[in-house]
Design a protein around this motif. Structure first.
Motif, PDB file in Angstrom:
ATOM      1  N   THR A 193       0.838  -1.208   0.000  1.00  0.00           N
ATOM      2  CA  THR A 193       0.000   0.000   0.000  1.00  0.00           C
ATOM      3  C   THR A 193       0.870   1.255   0.000  1.00  0.00           C
ATOM      4  OG1 THR A 193      -1.715  -1.164   1.238  1.00  0.00           O
ATOM      5  CG2 THR A 193      -1.836   1.239   1.212  1.00  0.00           C
ATOM      6  N   LYS A 239      -9.672   2.708   0.932  1.00  0.00           N
ATOM      7  CA  LYS A 239      -8.950   1.427   0.917  1.00  0.00           C
ATOM      8  C   LYS A 239      -8.479   1.044  -0.490  1.00  0.00           C
ATOM      9  CE  LYS A 239     -10.994  -0.609   5.073  1.00  0.00           C
ATOM     10  NZ  LYS A 239     -11.429   0.676   5.628  1.00  0.00           N
ATOM     11  N   THR A 240      -8.083   2.059  -1.253  1.00  0.00           N
ATOM     12  CA  THR A 240      -7.517   1.805  -2.586  1.00  0.00           C
ATOM     13  C   THR A 240      -6.541   2.916  -2.958  1.00  0.00           C
ATOM     14  OG1 THR A 240      -8.009   1.413  -4.928  1.00  0.00           O
ATOM     15  CG2 THR A 240      -9.393   3.022  -3.783  1.00  0.00           C
ATOM     16  N   THR A 241      -5.536   2.548  -3.760  1.00  0.00           N
ATOM     17  CA  THR A 241      -4.615   3.543  -4.317  1.00  0.00           C
ATOM     18  C   THR A 241      -4.875   3.733  -5.811  1.00  0.00           C
ATOM     19  OG1 THR A 241      -2.967   1.776  -4.631  1.00  0.00           O
ATOM     20  CG2 THR A 241      -2.797   3.103  -2.618  1.00  0.00           C
ATOM     21  N   ASP A 242      -5.983   3.162  -6.293  1.00  0.00           N
ATOM     22  CA  ASP A 242      -6.364   3.282  -7.694  1.00  0.00           C
ATOM     23  C   ASP A 242      -7.269   4.499  -7.861  1.00  0.00           C
ATOM     24  OD1 ASP A 242      -7.180   3.047 -10.299  1.00  0.00           O
ATOM     25  OD2 ASP A 242      -8.079   1.056 -10.077  1.00  0.00           O
ATOM     26  N   SER A 273      -2.732   5.913 -13.044  1.00  0.00           N
ATOM     27  CA  SER A 273      -3.617   4.796 -12.713  1.00  0.00           C
ATOM     28  C   SER A 273      -3.919   3.946 -13.945  1.00  0.00           C
ATOM     29  CB  SER A 273      -4.921   5.319 -12.096  1.00  0.00           C
ATOM     30  OG  SER A 273      -4.682   5.917 -10.840  1.00  0.00           O
ATOM     31  N   ASN A 302      -1.049  -3.254 -10.273  1.00  0.00           N
ATOM     32  CA  ASN A 302      -0.298  -3.208  -9.013  1.00  0.00           C
ATOM     33  C   ASN A 302       1.165  -2.860  -9.278  1.00  0.00           C
ATOM     34  OD1 ASN A 302       1.057  -3.875  -6.515  1.00  0.00           O
ATOM     35  ND2 ASN A 302      -0.737  -5.099  -5.960  1.00  0.00           N
TER      36      ASN A 302
END
Length: 310
Positions: free
Chosen positions: A56, A104-107, A140, A150
């Motif tokens: 993360t 809860k995402t890095t996208d 992204s 990822n």
């Protein structure tokens, strides 16, 4: 490419008209730091960043550092937290990290511009908002289409700075950071080097992985030249001093801007050489950057250049 950065900067230093290096002050500074402990700037784990899983953290850093640029203005963009008022790079880190923890995402591929604007909502609109939005959407998209969604998994086998740096600049065009000086191409790649350094330092600290970041040169921004000028190592001539001290914007790719940034990296290399490589250049860079907290240092304004590089 990394070796091209310092060589091109040395060329600028040899031909500079507006910026010079005071070697006497440089030597005095080196005597003071000869036996200090160098620490990575993220070692304090701002806002609990290092408490997150490594995957993360690294996927977050790709997003964060791709848009970690150009915060100056009057008034300066700032945000309010529960306990403090933040501005600049640390405010950006706080705002993005808050969103990543909540979602809860890095996208960011499905984030609208309105949502992105709300994530960075402050006292004023952050400079270059549209450019930042385009960059995170592009980042992204590339991660999803070329790295199976990822970035960490795609790069986790890489432990050398040269290979990781090349991967970053190969896949993500927004990290390009070059200038032209006397018809010569000058290479800086500030954000790509910062991201490379941070990833490898995090993996070294959190995963106990053996990594190599000895080839990184330094991150040419506006803060470290300001600090080096405050110490007396960098000197600006009267013409440039008046421009910087009166906070007049300097165009990107002007001789003024290129000479300031290039001489900063030359100074870091000189410190490294004079200390017989006792420290890595990127660690010297981080030490200088953290001198912004030194209350004994009197600083004049930093140079103002509006761009997506720093």
């Amino acid at each position: 490419m990394l070796e091209n950065i310092i060589e091109s900067c040395k060329y600028v230093s040899k031909n500079s008209k507006y910026v010079s290096i005071n070697e006497e002050k440089l030597n005095q500074f080196i005597e003071k730091i000869e036996n200090i402990k160098m620490e990575h700037w993220l070692s304090s784990s701002p806002f609990g960043l290092l408490e997150l899983p490594v995957e993360t953290i690294i996927n977050f850093l790709l997003i964060y550092e791709s848009i970690d640029f150009s915060f100056w203005g009057s008034p300066k963009w700032s945000i309010e937290t529960d306990s403090d008022k933040l501005d600049g790079s640390i405010a950006l880190l706080y705002a993005l990290l808050k969103y990543v923890k909540k979602s809860k995402t890095t996208d960011f591929s499905n984030v609208s511009q309105e949502c992105f604007s709300n994530i960075l909502k402050g006292n004023i609109e952050i400079p270059l908002l549209e450019e930042r939005f385009k960059i995170i959407k592009e980042i992204s998209t590339i991660v999803n289409e070329k790295m199976q969604g990822n970035f960490y998994q795609y790069t986790k086998h890489i432990t050398s700075d040269a290979e990781l740096f090349e991967t970053i600049i190969k896949y993500f065009p927004s990290f390009k950071d070059e200038r032209t000086y006397n018809n010569q191409t000058i290479y800086f790649y500030k954000l790509a080097q910062l991201l490379t350094s941070d990833i490898l330092h995090i993996r070294e600290q959190k995963e106990k992985t053996e990594v190599d970041y000895t080839h990184l040169v330094g991150c040419a921004d506006y803060k470290i030249p300001q600090i080096l000028r405050g110490i007396g190592i960098l000197n600006y001539d009267d013409e440039l001093s008046k421009i910087v001290d009166n906070q007049i914007e300097i165009p990107a790719n002007s001789m003024y801007e290129v000479e300031i940034r290039a001489n900063m990296l030359t100074v870091i290399d000189m410190i490294n050489q004079k200390l017989n490589h006792k420290y890595n250049s990127i660690d010297i860079n981080d030490y200088l950057f953290m001198q912004k907290k030194n209350k004994n240092l009197t600083l004049k304004p930093y140079h103002l250049t509006r761009c997506t590089n720093y």
